[in-house]
Structures are given as C-alpha cells and as structure tokens.
Design a protein around this motif. Sequence first.
Motif, PDB file in Angstrom:
ATOM      1  N   GLN A   1       0.854  -1.183   0.000  1.00  0.00           N
ATOM      2  CA  GLN A   1       0.000   0.000   0.000  1.00  0.00           C
ATOM      3  C   GLN A   1       0.890   1.234   0.000  1.00  0.00           C
ATOM      4  O   GLN A   1       1.683   1.424   0.930  1.00  0.00           O
ATOM      5  CB  GLN A   1      -0.905   0.022   1.218  1.00  0.00           C
ATOM      6  CG  GLN A   1      -1.929  -1.090   1.251  1.00  0.00           C
ATOM      7  CD  GLN A   1      -2.765  -1.058   2.519  1.00  0.00           C
ATOM      8  OE1 GLN A   1      -2.405  -0.442   3.503  1.00  0.00           O
ATOM      9  NE2 GLN A   1      -3.899  -1.747   2.475  1.00  0.00           N
ATOM     10  N   GLY A   2       0.786   2.047  -1.020  1.00  0.00           N
ATOM     11  CA  GLY A   2       1.552   3.289  -1.100  1.00  0.00           C
ATOM     12  C   GLY A   2       3.038   3.045  -0.939  1.00  0.00           C
ATOM     13  O   GLY A   2       3.622   2.174  -1.582  1.00  0.00           O
ATOM     14  N   GLN A   3       3.650   3.816  -0.067  1.00  0.00           N
ATOM     15  CA  GLN A   3       5.094   3.730   0.173  1.00  0.00           C
ATOM     16  C   GLN A   3       5.458   2.717   1.263  1.00  0.00           C
ATOM     17  O   GLN A   3       6.628   2.564   1.598  1.00  0.00           O
ATOM     18  CB  GLN A   3       5.643   5.116   0.565  1.00  0.00           C
ATOM     19  CG  GLN A   3       5.445   6.186  -0.491  1.00  0.00           C
ATOM     20  CD  GLN A   3       6.187   5.848  -1.773  1.00  0.00           C
ATOM     21  OE1 GLN A   3       7.290   5.319  -1.746  1.00  0.00           O
ATOM     22  NE2 GLN A   3       5.564   6.138  -2.911  1.00  0.00           N
ATOM     23  N   LEU A   4       4.470   2.058   1.820  1.00  0.00           N
ATOM     24  CA  LEU A   4       4.743   1.065   2.867  1.00  0.00           C
ATOM     25  C   LEU A   4       5.481  -0.127   2.268  1.00  0.00           C
ATOM     26  O   LEU A   4       5.340  -0.430   1.087  1.00  0.00           O
ATOM     27  CB  LEU A   4       3.436   0.587   3.505  1.00  0.00           C
ATOM     28  CG  LEU A   4       2.650   1.622   4.303  1.00  0.00           C
ATOM     29  CD1 LEU A   4       1.306   1.051   4.739  1.00  0.00           C
ATOM     30  CD2 LEU A   4       3.442   2.100   5.499  1.00  0.00           C
ATOM     31  N   PRO A   5       6.260  -0.831   3.097  1.00  0.00           N
ATOM     32  CA  PRO A   5       6.954  -2.024   2.596  1.00  0.00           C
ATOM     33  C   PRO A   5       5.952  -3.087   2.135  1.00  0.00           C
ATOM     34  O   PRO A   5       4.832  -3.163   2.635  1.00  0.00           O
ATOM     35  CB  PRO A   5       7.741  -2.528   3.816  1.00  0.00           C
ATOM     36  CG  PRO A   5       7.718  -1.428   4.809  1.00  0.00           C
ATOM     37  CD  PRO A   5       6.559  -0.558   4.494  1.00  0.00           C
ATOM     38  N   ALA A   6       6.361  -3.892   1.205  1.00  0.00           N
ATOM     39  CA  ALA A   6       5.526  -4.996   0.727  1.00  0.00           C
ATOM     40  C   ALA A   6       5.333  -6.003   1.852  1.00  0.00           C
ATOM     41  O   ALA A   6       6.221  -6.227   2.668  1.00  0.00           O
ATOM     42  CB  ALA A   6       6.179  -5.659  -0.476  1.00  0.00           C
ATOM     43  N   ARG A   7       4.162  -6.600   1.878  1.00  0.00           N
ATOM     44  CA  ARG A   7       3.826  -7.591   2.906  1.00  0.00           C
ATOM     45  C   ARG A   7       3.451  -8.893   2.232  1.00  0.00           C
ATOM     46  O   ARG A   7       2.643  -8.918   1.306  1.00  0.00           O
ATOM     47  CB  ARG A   7       2.664  -7.098   3.760  1.00  0.00           C
ATOM     48  CG  ARG A   7       3.011  -5.858   4.553  1.00  0.00           C
ATOM     49  CD  ARG A   7       1.819  -5.389   5.318  1.00  0.00           C
ATOM     50  NE  ARG A   7       2.230  -4.373   6.273  1.00  0.00           N
ATOM     51  CZ  ARG A   7       1.402  -3.598   6.924  1.00  0.00           C
ATOM     52  NH1 ARG A   7       0.100  -3.726   6.740  1.00  0.00           N
ATOM     53  NH2 ARG A   7       1.845  -2.704   7.773  1.00  0.00           N
ATOM     54  N   THR A   8       4.008  -9.965   2.771  1.00  0.00           N
ATOM     55  CA  THR A   8       3.687 -11.290   2.261  1.00  0.00           C
ATOM     56  C   THR A   8       2.475 -11.823   2.998  1.00  0.00           C
ATOM     57  O   THR A   8       2.443 -11.828   4.232  1.00  0.00           O
ATOM     58  CB  THR A   8       4.885 -12.250   2.449  1.00  0.00           C
ATOM     59  OG1 THR A   8       6.019 -11.697   1.794  1.00  0.00           O
ATOM     60  CG2 THR A   8       4.580 -13.623   1.899  1.00  0.00           C
ATOM     61  N   VAL A   9       1.491 -12.275   2.251  1.00  0.00           N
ATOM     62  CA  VAL A   9       0.280 -12.863   2.819  1.00  0.00           C
ATOM     63  C   VAL A   9       0.471 -14.374   2.814  1.00  0.00           C
ATOM     64  O   VAL A   9       0.818 -14.963   1.785  1.00  0.00           O
ATOM     65  CB  VAL A   9      -0.969 -12.458   2.002  1.00  0.00           C
ATOM     66  CG1 VAL A   9      -2.218 -13.151   2.547  1.00  0.00           C
ATOM     67  CG2 VAL A   9      -1.141 -10.943   2.018  1.00  0.00           C
ATOM     68  N   TYR A  10       0.252 -14.997   3.976  1.00  0.00           N
ATOM     69  CA  TYR A  10       0.456 -16.438   4.136  1.00  0.00           C
ATOM     70  C   TYR A  10      -0.878 -17.154   4.310  1.00  0.00           C
ATOM     71  O   TYR A  10      -1.823 -16.605   4.870  1.00  0.00           O
ATOM     72  CB  TYR A  10       1.312 -16.728   5.363  1.00  0.00           C
ATOM     73  CG  TYR A  10       2.721 -16.219   5.262  1.00  0.00           C
ATOM     74  CD1 TYR A  10       3.696 -16.972   4.626  1.00  0.00           C
ATOM     75  CD2 TYR A  10       3.078 -14.995   5.815  1.00  0.00           C
ATOM     76  CE1 TYR A  10       5.002 -16.508   4.533  1.00  0.00           C
ATOM     77  CE2 TYR A  10       4.378 -14.522   5.732  1.00  0.00           C
ATOM     78  CZ  TYR A  10       5.333 -15.284   5.088  1.00  0.00           C
ATOM     79  OH  TYR A  10       6.618 -14.824   5.001  1.00  0.00           O
ATOM     80  N   ALA A  11      -0.895 -18.407   3.875  1.00  0.00           N
ATOM     81  CA  ALA A  11      -2.043 -19.295   4.089  1.00  0.00           C
ATOM     82  C   ALA A  11      -1.522 -20.604   4.672  1.00  0.00           C
ATOM     83  O   ALA A  11      -0.375 -20.990   4.440  1.00  0.00           O
ATOM     84  CB  ALA A  11      -2.775 -19.555   2.771  1.00  0.00           C
ATOM     85  N   ILE A  12      -2.366 -21.268   5.402  1.00  0.00           N
ATOM     86  CA  ILE A  12      -2.000 -22.564   5.981  1.00  0.00           C
ATOM     87  C   ILE A  12      -2.102 -23.635   4.886  1.00  0.00           C
ATOM     88  O   ILE A  12      -2.985 -23.591   4.035  1.00  0.00           O
ATOM     89  CB  ILE A  12      -2.901 -22.895   7.203  1.00  0.00           C
ATOM     90  CG1 ILE A  12      -2.365 -24.124   7.955  1.00  0.00           C
ATOM     91  CG2 ILE A  12      -4.348 -23.030   6.802  1.00  0.00           C
ATOM     92  CD1 ILE A  12      -3.024 -24.336   9.316  1.00  0.00           C
ATOM     93  N   THR A  13      -1.185 -24.583   4.917  1.00  0.00           N
ATOM     94  CA  THR A  13      -1.194 -25.699   3.960  1.00  0.00           C
ATOM     95  C   THR A  13      -1.913 -26.895   4.588  1.00  0.00           C
ATOM     96  O   THR A  13      -2.232 -26.894   5.780  1.00  0.00           O
ATOM     97  CB  THR A  13       0.246 -26.109   3.595  1.00  0.00           C
ATOM     98  OG1 THR A  13       0.884 -26.601   4.779  1.00  0.00           O
ATOM     99  CG2 THR A  13       1.041 -24.946   3.004  1.00  0.00           C
ATOM    100  N   ASP A  14      -2.136 -27.931   3.776  1.00  0.00           N
ATOM    101  CA  ASP A  14      -2.730 -29.157   4.321  1.00  0.00           C
ATOM    102  C   ASP A  14      -1.842 -29.743   5.413  1.00  0.00           C
ATOM    103  O   ASP A  14      -2.330 -30.201   6.452  1.00  0.00           O
ATOM    104  CB  ASP A  14      -2.950 -30.190   3.210  1.00  0.00           C
ATOM    105  CG  ASP A  14      -4.084 -29.787   2.269  1.00  0.00           C
ATOM    106  OD1 ASP A  14      -4.930 -28.952   2.660  1.00  0.00           O
ATOM    107  OD2 ASP A  14      -4.114 -30.318   1.141  1.00  0.00           O
ATOM    108  N   GLU A  15      -0.528 -29.702   5.193  1.00  0.00           N
ATOM    109  CA  GLU A  15       0.411 -30.191   6.213  1.00  0.00           C
ATOM    110  C   GLU A  15       0.317 -29.335   7.478  1.00  0.00           C
ATOM    111  O   GLU A  15       0.407 -29.831   8.600  1.00  0.00           O
ATOM    112  CB  GLU A  15       1.844 -30.205   5.663  1.00  0.00           C
ATOM    113  CG  GLU A  15       2.863 -30.815   6.595  1.00  0.00           C
ATOM    114  CD  GLU A  15       2.605 -32.280   6.926  1.00  0.00           C
ATOM    115  OE1 GLU A  15       2.985 -32.707   8.034  1.00  0.00           O
ATOM    116  OE2 GLU A  15       2.024 -33.010   6.099  1.00  0.00           O
ATOM    117  N   GLY A  16       0.110 -28.034   7.282  1.00  0.00           N
ATOM    118  CA  GLY A  16      -0.066 -27.128   8.415  1.00  0.00           C
ATOM    119  C   GLY A  16      -1.319 -27.453   9.211  1.00  0.00           C
ATOM    120  O   GLY A  16      -1.331 -27.376  10.442  1.00  0.00           O
TER     121      GLY A  16
END
Length: 189
Positions: free
Chosen positions: A64-79
Amino acid sequence: MNPTRLFVLGALARRGPMYGHQIRRDARLDRAELWSEVRPGSLYGALHRLEAEGLIEPVRTEQQGQLPARTVYAITDEGRRELRTLRTEAFAEVGLRPDPVDLALAMSDELDEDTLRGFIEDRRRLLEAQATGLDHRRERAWPDQTVADDLIVEHARLRVQAELAWHDQLLDQVGKLQTVSAHRPGGDQ
C-alpha cells in the motif's frame, strides 16, 4: 507443544490468509498474553520457520503506497495436520510450571523477616493489580468476544486469586520460615 506455532497456524486456519502484522495484531486483540506464552515479537520468526517447514505458504504480496511490501500467508494441508497435533498436545498437557518464587523462598534462610516480608508484600501487590485488571476485563467485553474468551479470562482470574490466597498464607507464616529446624544439617541440636 509450541504455543506460537499453535497460535499462528490456528489464526490462519480460522481467519484465512493474513500477513504478519495482521497476525501480530490478532495476538494483541485476542489477549494472547492471558492464555499463552505467545509474544507478538516472536511471530515473524515463526512465520519464516513455518514457511520453511511447508506448514504455511505465501499466496501473494501486497503493498500500500510507500509502505513495505507484505507477504500474505495461508496454511497448507500439512499445516492443518500440524495444527491438529499441536491442539491435541495442548489439551493433553496438564500442569503448572514451577514458579521462581518457590526456589527463592527455599533459598531465603539468610534474609531477615522484614526483608522477606517486603518481597512477599511487593509480589502480592503486583498480583492484586493483575487481579484488578482481570476483573475489569471480565466486566468489559471487547469486539468479537466469545464464550471461550470469557472462560479464558475467568481461568486467569481464578489462577491469580489462588496465588493471592497462597501469598496471604505465606505472609501469615513468614516468621516461621526464619526458625531453623533442629532436623536440618547445621541447625540447632
């Protein structure tokens, strides 16, 4: 059982894909300090470890704008399998961790009664402040509060009440602690 792993995996399973700051915020909003040893600062390291183990995966990057990029995570089947295992371990784990005050009390022979009483009274005041804070939390609901949240606050409140009762007993008997038993090595015979 690792509470941070359980919290992160549980948050992703319950709320869907999120980035680290959202999970950290949820830890604060969910009052994680009441029911676990999860520290918001430890969540980012946990995310990297869980990703390396294949328990979560990055699904996208947001910026968003000048903010640092953020990685969005999801849980896996193993998780999800790991989450079930961790949850089962947590329900099976029963016991209270040793309190450092017990060791300090066992090693307090050379303290005079007034000093020892002062330490105990200080601890009791801190516990009383915790009890007051928990009473206030119990009286005020927060957004999205659940029955589980109510029970968790009550569990914490009852534990603090038990600690207060023990400290009262300790204060009542503090003079007896300074009496050297005739049965102890080095004691009066």
